[in-house]
Design a protein around this motif. Structure first.
Motif, PDB file in Angstrom:
ATOM      1  N   LEU A 239      -0.516   7.726  -2.712  1.00 19.41           N
ATOM      2  CA  LEU A 239       0.326   6.769  -3.430  1.00 19.41           C
ATOM      3  C   LEU A 239      -0.224   5.347  -3.322  1.00 19.41           C
ATOM      4  CD1 LEU A 239       3.874   8.058  -2.407  1.00 19.41           C
ATOM      5  CD2 LEU A 239       2.935   8.045  -4.728  1.00 19.41           C
ATOM      6  N   GLN A 240      -0.757   5.016  -2.146  1.00 22.20           N
ATOM      7  CA  GLN A 240      -1.251   3.660  -1.920  1.00 22.20           C
ATOM      8  C   GLN A 240      -2.483   3.358  -2.769  1.00 22.20           C
ATOM      9  OE1 GLN A 240       0.661   1.576  -0.146  1.00 22.20           O
ATOM     10  NE2 GLN A 240       1.960   3.398  -0.011  1.00 22.20           N
ATOM     11  N   ALA A 247       1.955   5.716  -9.364  1.00 22.59           N
ATOM     12  CA  ALA A 247       2.580   6.084  -8.093  1.00 22.59           C
ATOM     13  C   ALA A 247       4.022   6.506  -8.318  1.00 22.59           C
ATOM     14  CB  ALA A 247       2.503   4.918  -7.114  1.00 22.59           C
ATOM     15  N   SER A 259       8.937   6.020  -1.998  1.00 22.57           N
ATOM     16  CA  SER A 259       7.965   6.521  -1.032  1.00 22.57           C
ATOM     17  C   SER A 259       8.608   6.658   0.341  1.00 22.57           C
ATOM     18  CB  SER A 259       6.767   5.574  -0.944  1.00 22.57           C
ATOM     19  OG  SER A 259       7.096   4.398  -0.233  1.00 22.57           O
TER      20      SER A 259
END
Length: 358
Positions: A239-240, A247, A259
């Motif tokens: 995701l980062q 994302a 998240s």
């Protein structure tokens, strides 16, 4: 002031992978015990959409979120309280943190060694808890022994001994002090007891585990009343590396509202009783961390100690009124900007300008 969280757990459970995802650093995440020797420390922005709304309204040149520091502490093994695996050194690093996050491995992967020989989340949680309790038992018993030598000359110390014996009884059962006492007695504050700190469990699952509701329920039950989050550290890393829109799309495909890392930071805030206030103008919009219940002068002191010493007044407006008025002028026209004195208790989301003597 910032939130400081120590990430602990057995070796090879995903601590460094989680830390990398949190901080976007690339510390060593290796398939052997003690890949992390000295603790890695990284500062993470506290997720808060309100700050960016303020910056948008006032067209701030600079936006500075409140900060949260994470410390990746080397893997703790059975016997750490007695020095196994450099345990004493590692445990001392945890004492410096405000809260503890235990990462527990809940995924199967034959290519990644488990120090205990098998993946068993229940066993892993008990090992870490036992080592923390044993370390605290030693600290508390030493303090009791010392006070008992002094109590004849100073009978007022008897109360401290009684308080410490209550803690000893909790630790003897292998239980966290924080689960029984949200606020430990003053007689032990300088001991920085590990089990008295807020404790959060992070169960590290694989991608399939994120939607396995029976498994999630079983894992959360292992937390025994402590807050718990189930996430996939590998997914968090992915995701980062994605643009924000992609994302969010990935999170939605996994059925996740946000998240796991954002959830973890927010939970840490809640467990430590922290809140955010803002300063906002054309030059900069910034989030600041304060303890719930801080007065206006105490909040001013977060920005600079001289602001607290020379505090005169604070211009304050709540977030909703600020947004509704589209800034300071509109909020003031609606009568929502207030002048508050030294006794005002700050509220989460307050936007403030402090007046002070230089």
């Amino acid at each position: 002031m910032s939130l400081s969280i120590g990430i602990v757990g057995l070796p090879n459970v995903g601590k460094s992978t989680l830390f990398n995802a949190l901080t976007k650093n690339r510390v060593l995440a290796a398939n052997y015990p003690f890949a992390t020797i000295e603790p890695n420390v990284g500062v993470v922005n506290v997720p808060d959409a309100r700050l960016y709304k303020l910056a948008e309204i006032l067209q701030s040149v600079k936006t500075v979120p409140a900060g949260c520091s994470f410390t990746d502490i080397a893997g703790i093994v059975r016997g750490a309280s007695k020095g196994e695996g450099l345990g004493n050194k590692f445990l001392s690093h945890i004492r410096e943190c405000n809260a503890i996050v235990q990462v527990v491995r809940a995924f199967d992967n034959d290519d990644i060694i488990h120090v205990e020989g098998k993946v068993d989340p229940a066993n892993d949680t008990e090992i870490i808890k036992a080592e923390l309790c044993l370390a605290d038992l030693e600290s508390v018993q030493k303090r009791i022994d010392s006070l008992q030598k002094q109590v004849k000359k100073d009978p007022s110390l008897a109360g401290d001994i009684t308080e410490l014996q209550e803690l000893l009884a909790i630790l003897d059962k292998g239980e966290l002090i924080s689960a029984h006492m949200p606020q430990p007695p003053e007689s032990c504050l300088d001991l920085q007891l590990l089990t008295a700190k807020p404790f959060i469990y992070v169960f590290n699952v694989d991608e399939a585990g994120l939607s396995d509701e029976p498994k999630i329920a079983q894992l959360q039950a292992l937390a025994q009343g402590c807050p718990a989050i189930v996430l996939c550290a590998q997914i968090e890393t992915e995701l980062q590396d994605l643009p924000e829109a992609e994302a969010q799309e990935l999170l939605e495909s996994l059925g996740q509202p946000e998240s796991g890392l954002n959830s973890l930071i927010k939970l840490g805030y809640k467990e430590l009783g922290l809140e955010t206030f803002f300063t906002s103008g054309p030059t900069e919009s910034r989030g600041w961390v304060m303890h719930a219940g801080f007065t206006a002068p105490q909040a001013a002191g977060v920005i600079h100690t001289d602001f607290e010493k020379g505090f005169i007044k604070a211009e304050v407006v709540d977030y909703d009124s600020f947004v509704a008025g589209n800034g300071w002028a509109g909020a003031a026209s609606a009568g929502k900007v207030r002048l508050e004195g030294k006794d005002y208790v700050m509220q989460d989301g307050d936007i403030v300008v402090f007046r002070h003597n230089s």
